[in-house]
Design a protein around this motif. Structure first.
Motif, PDB file in Angstrom:
ATOM      1  N   ILE A 100       0.892  -1.476  -0.084  1.00  0.00           N
ATOM      2  CA  ILE A 100       0.078   0.080  -0.014  1.00  0.00           C
ATOM      3  C   ILE A 100       0.794   1.199   0.166  1.00  0.00           C
ATOM      4  O   ILE A 100       1.515   1.351   1.054  1.00  0.00           O
ATOM      5  CB  ILE A 100      -0.978  -0.003   1.123  1.00  0.00           C
ATOM      6  N   ASN A 101       0.994   1.715  -1.182  1.00  0.00           N
ATOM      7  CA  ASN A 101       2.250   2.860  -1.261  1.00  0.00           C
ATOM      8  C   ASN A 101       1.229   4.429  -1.024  1.00  0.00           C
ATOM      9  O   ASN A 101       0.401   4.736  -2.285  1.00  0.00           O
ATOM     10  CB  ASN A 101       2.488   2.811  -2.865  1.00  0.00           C
ATOM     11  N   LYS A 102       1.254   5.045  -0.353  1.00  0.00           N
ATOM     12  CA  LYS A 102       0.786   6.190   0.014  1.00  0.00           C
ATOM     13  C   LYS A 102       1.310   7.502  -0.563  1.00  0.00           C
ATOM     14  O   LYS A 102       0.429   8.276  -0.986  1.00  0.00           O
ATOM     15  CB  LYS A 102       0.899   6.470   1.594  1.00  0.00           C
ATOM     16  N   GLU A 103       2.621   7.093  -1.180  1.00  0.00           N
ATOM     17  CA  GLU A 103       3.045   8.307  -1.974  1.00  0.00           C
ATOM     18  C   GLU A 103       2.475   8.293  -3.514  1.00  0.00           C
ATOM     19  O   GLU A 103       2.031   9.486  -3.974  1.00  0.00           O
ATOM     20  CB  GLU A 103       4.695   8.178  -1.967  1.00  0.00           C
TER      21      GLU A 103
ATOM     22  N   MET B  72      -0.413   6.623  -4.166  1.00  0.00           N
ATOM     23  CA  MET B  72      -1.705   6.411  -3.905  1.00  0.00           C
ATOM     24  C   MET B  72      -2.211   5.117  -4.851  1.00  0.00           C
ATOM     25  O   MET B  72      -3.110   5.174  -5.706  1.00  0.00           O
ATOM     26  CB  MET B  72      -2.557   7.644  -4.294  1.00  0.00           C
TER      27      MET B  72
ATOM     28  N   ALA C  87      -2.375   0.677  -4.437  1.00  0.00           N
ATOM     29  CA  ALA C  87      -2.359  -0.485  -3.923  1.00  0.00           C
ATOM     30  C   ALA C  87      -1.818  -1.727  -4.758  1.00  0.00           C
ATOM     31  O   ALA C  87      -2.907  -1.878  -5.746  1.00  0.00           O
ATOM     32  CB  ALA C  87      -3.631  -0.845  -3.041  1.00  0.00           C
TER      33      ALA C  87
ATOM     34  N   THR D 141      -7.180  -0.901   4.119  1.00  0.00           N
ATOM     35  CA  THR D 141      -7.017   0.561   3.841  1.00  0.00           C
ATOM     36  C   THR D 141      -7.912   1.669   4.508  1.00  0.00           C
ATOM     37  O   THR D 141      -7.340   2.817   4.909  1.00  0.00           O
ATOM     38  CB  THR D 141      -7.398   0.599   2.371  1.00  0.00           C
TER      39      THR D 141
ATOM     40  N   MET E 255      -6.626   3.494   7.544  1.00  0.00           N
ATOM     41  CA  MET E 255      -5.722   4.721   6.873  1.00  0.00           C
ATOM     42  C   MET E 255      -6.169   5.784   6.261  1.00  0.00           C
ATOM     43  O   MET E 255      -5.361   6.633   5.851  1.00  0.00           O
ATOM     44  CB  MET E 255      -4.710   4.000   6.249  1.00  0.00           C
ATOM     45  N   ASN E 256      -7.454   5.965   6.247  1.00  0.00           N
ATOM     46  CA  ASN E 256      -8.046   6.902   5.720  1.00  0.00           C
ATOM     47  C   ASN E 256      -7.813   6.783   4.176  1.00  0.00           C
ATOM     48  O   ASN E 256      -8.046   7.918   3.652  1.00  0.00           O
ATOM     49  CB  ASN E 256      -7.881   8.402   6.220  1.00  0.00           C
ATOM     50  N   LEU E 257      -7.865   5.523   3.800  1.00  0.00           N
ATOM     51  CA  LEU E 257      -7.546   5.273   2.107  1.00  0.00           C
ATOM     52  C   LEU E 257      -8.737   4.417   1.656  1.00  0.00           C
ATOM     53  O   LEU E 257      -9.208   3.534   2.600  1.00  0.00           O
ATOM     54  CB  LEU E 257      -6.295   4.923   1.896  1.00  0.00           C
TER      55      LEU E 257
ATOM     56  N   LEU F  10      -5.791   4.398  -5.335  1.00  0.00           N
ATOM     57  CA  LEU F  10      -6.219   4.677  -3.923  1.00  0.00           C
ATOM     58  C   LEU F  10      -6.557   6.093  -4.027  1.00  0.00           C
ATOM     59  O   LEU F  10      -6.245   7.010  -4.581  1.00  0.00           O
ATOM     60  CB  LEU F  10      -5.373   4.333  -2.984  1.00  0.00           C
TER      61      LEU F  10
ATOM     62  N   PRO G 131      -8.175   9.465  -0.932  1.00  0.00           N
ATOM     63  CA  PRO G 131      -8.230   9.708   0.519  1.00  0.00           C
ATOM     64  C   PRO G 131      -9.840   9.667   0.705  1.00  0.00           C
ATOM     65  O   PRO G 131     -10.729   9.917  -0.017  1.00  0.00           O
ATOM     66  CB  PRO G 131      -7.731  11.050   0.583  1.00  0.00           C
TER      67      PRO G 131
END
Length: 568
Positions: free
Chosen positions: A121-124, A126, A128, A143, A146-148, A229, A231
């Motif tokens: 899960i790559n938040k940078e 965005m 998965a 997810t 994580m608010n995703l 992904l 937010p």
């Protein structure tokens, strides 16, 4: 007397043994299906927990090893004597109406059962990265805290990433993001010759990237996907708006709930995050619109929080129906509860499976065991009962342009009389290539409600239940109605998702879908002679050895499709 109104006498269908077996099937569900479903769900959950406890590097290493095993297995196939390639997944584990009898023909099975991990899960970025057997419950559990969230996340827990990419996936956010396959960033695919490729929309495998959706795994074996992904916040602020009128008026109210009449479709202040409509009768419906909300907002004085995920809560479609008596109301639902709102009752199919499953006493005492797992339900069906459901039951999604929703609702009422009906809008994008589904030619010139220059607004008209004729004990020809649905879709530039069976001839099948890119990729990536043609996977009935050979020897170029001959 001439002034008296004569009541119409409707013919009654002859009662058979299978009618009683279906009527009292709830006994099998209570004492067998539900207990085994609980054990099944628990075993899957334990597997998900074990996977989550592994390090990311360990999961990626296992993934690489499993991909090598798939390549090795393909290399063992002798094309001269082994059958066409298919997954080793048992037919009864597949969610959908297709009987998967093609797997009972001569086939070469490849085991993909280990591909059920969330790899990253790559938040940078965005994004998965997940394996194909990851389901919606698993990904939302990881997810949403994580608010995703996936941009489009299927409502039913058991829906898998692989099924939603190779087939069809939709959600109440699809009016913004399109279908599930439209949110894909990259696909990792094992081709027929054993090559492992990463396909994106702008690399050398871009044709494969666009051709895989709706192909039902007939171009290669999907082993991972990178998915967009977005937010999200902790709650969904949901507004329930009752609507009355005729079906055309209900359809217009649905369009107005999310599509500004001024054409400002990309304005987030005018377009909700989530949209859903439910038509409960020819004159009544409820339109729901949702916007993400923070915990702080949800817990403000006077706001109502409804945690619909608890087992004892009323089934969601029945809860929404209360708006017809209560009037418009607003409540805040935990985001994950909302995402899976139709799981426990399987939309409204649960009412047929367990007629008393929605009752207060059952929900409190046994609701925690719901829903029965579709795989276990199918495993306990004889072919006799399976054929009964095909002939006397409807599970169809009709994807039609938004401007044709009213006509579709009237057609469904006239030909099937099934309620409730689910409405979910979605975009179909204008792409640089022409995949299997595409917008109406020249749609952008009409500037219709919901459309933009780059996408046409469609709607999934979901028809799931027993037709009115069946409920009244009258004759009903399910196979003919299935065929009629498909012809209606062809005539109205609509599409039928391929989890359902097709009653069309092969030529008419390719009138509904565009074969150009699909067939090009079949040839280019050597899928012909290795993977079955998608039509044969969707066709009703068992796939004989002769049909397998026909699929292997399919024509290099399709002839111009012709209209089916009218019935005698």
């Amino acid at each position: 007397m001439s002034g008296e109104k004569v009541a119409t006498v409707r013919p009654k269908r002859e009662t058979r043994l299978v009618d009683f077996l279906v009527q009292f099937r709830w006994i099998v569900v209570i004492f067998f299906v539900l207990p085994f479903s609980c054990l099944y769900y628990f075993s899957i959950y334990l597997g998900d927990v074990r996977s989550a406890r592994k390090s990311e590097s360990q999961r990626k290493k296992e993934h690489e090893e499993n991909v090598k095993e798939v390549v090795k297995r393909l290399a063992q196939r002798d094309a001269s004597k082994d059958g066409l390639v298919c997954t080793a997944r048992p037919p009864w584990t597949v969610i959908g109406m297709r009987n998967c009898d093609y797997k009972r023909a001569r086939s070469f099975k490849v085991d993909l059962s280990k591909f059920r991990n969330i790899l990253e899960i790559n938040k940078e970025r965005m994004v998965a990265k997940v394996e194909p057997l990851v389901n919606m419950a698993q990904i939302s559990r990881a997810t949403i805290p994580m608010n995703l969230s996936l941009a489009v996340i299927g409502e039913l827990d058991d829906l898998t990433v692989g099924g939603l990419i190779n087939g069809f996936g939709i959600e109440g956010s699809s009016h913004i993001y399109g279908l599930f396959s439209d949110t894909i960033v990259a696909l990792e695919v094992v081709l027929a010759d054993g090559r492992v490729v990463r396909a994106t929309k702008d690399n050398e495998y871009s044709d494969l990237f666009y051709a895989i959706p709706w192909s039902q795994g007939t171009l290669g074996l999907l082993v991972s996907a990178e998915i967009k992904l977005i937010p999200v916040k902790e709650y969904m602020k949901l507004t329930y708006k009752p609507v009355t009128g005729n079906l055309k008026e209900l359809a217009q109210a649905f369009a107005d709930s999310f599509a500004p009449r001024d054409g400002d479709q990309d304005n987030p202040s005018k377009v909700p995050d989530f949209v859903e409509g439910m038509i409960y009768s020819p004159t009544e419906g409820v339109m729901m619109t949702g916007r993400y909300a923070s915990t702080k907002e949800a817990k403000q004085k006077g706001n109502v929080i409804n945690s619909i995920g608890w087992w004892f809560k009323p089934w969601f479609y029945q809860h929404a129906q209360t708006a017809l008596k209560r009037g418009e109301f607003v409540e805040y639902i935990p985001t994950r509860d909302y995402c899976h709102r139709h799981t426990r009752s399987i939309y409204w199919e649960g009412k047929l499976i367990l007629p008393f499953g929605d009752q207060f006493w059952f929900r409190y005492l046994f609701g925690w065991m719901m829903p029965p797992k579709v795989a276990v339900l199918k495993a306990t069906q004889s072919e006799y009962i399976r054929n009964y459901y095909h002939d006397n039951h409807v599970i169809q999604d009709l994807l039609v342009p938004l401007h044709k929703v009213a006509d579709t609702l009237e057609w469904v009422h006239r030909e099937m009389e099934v309620y409730p009906v689910w409405l979910c809008p979605h975009r179909i994008y204008k792409l640089p290539v022409k995949p299997m589904i595409h917008p109406e030619p020249g749609f952008e010139a009409h500037k219709r409600q919901g459309d933009t220059k780059y996408a046409q607004m469609y709607t999934d008209v979901g028809v799931y239940y027993a037709p009115g004729a069946v409920l009244r004990g009258e004759p009903y020809d399910g196979a003919k109605k299935c065929h009629d649905v498909e012809i209606f879709l062809i005539e109205n530039h609509g599409f039928q998702p391929q989890y359902a069976v097709t009653e069309l001839s092969e030529k008419n099948f390719w009138r509904m879908f565009d074969a150009t890119l699909y067939q090009q990729c079949r040839k280019k990536y050597k899928a012909i002679g290795t993977f079955m043609n998608v039509y044969y996977k969707c066709k009703k009935g068992k796939k004989t050895e002769k049909e397998v050979q026909e699929a292997e020897q399919e024509k290099a170029e399709l002839e111009t499709p012709e209209v089916d001959e009218p019935a005698d």
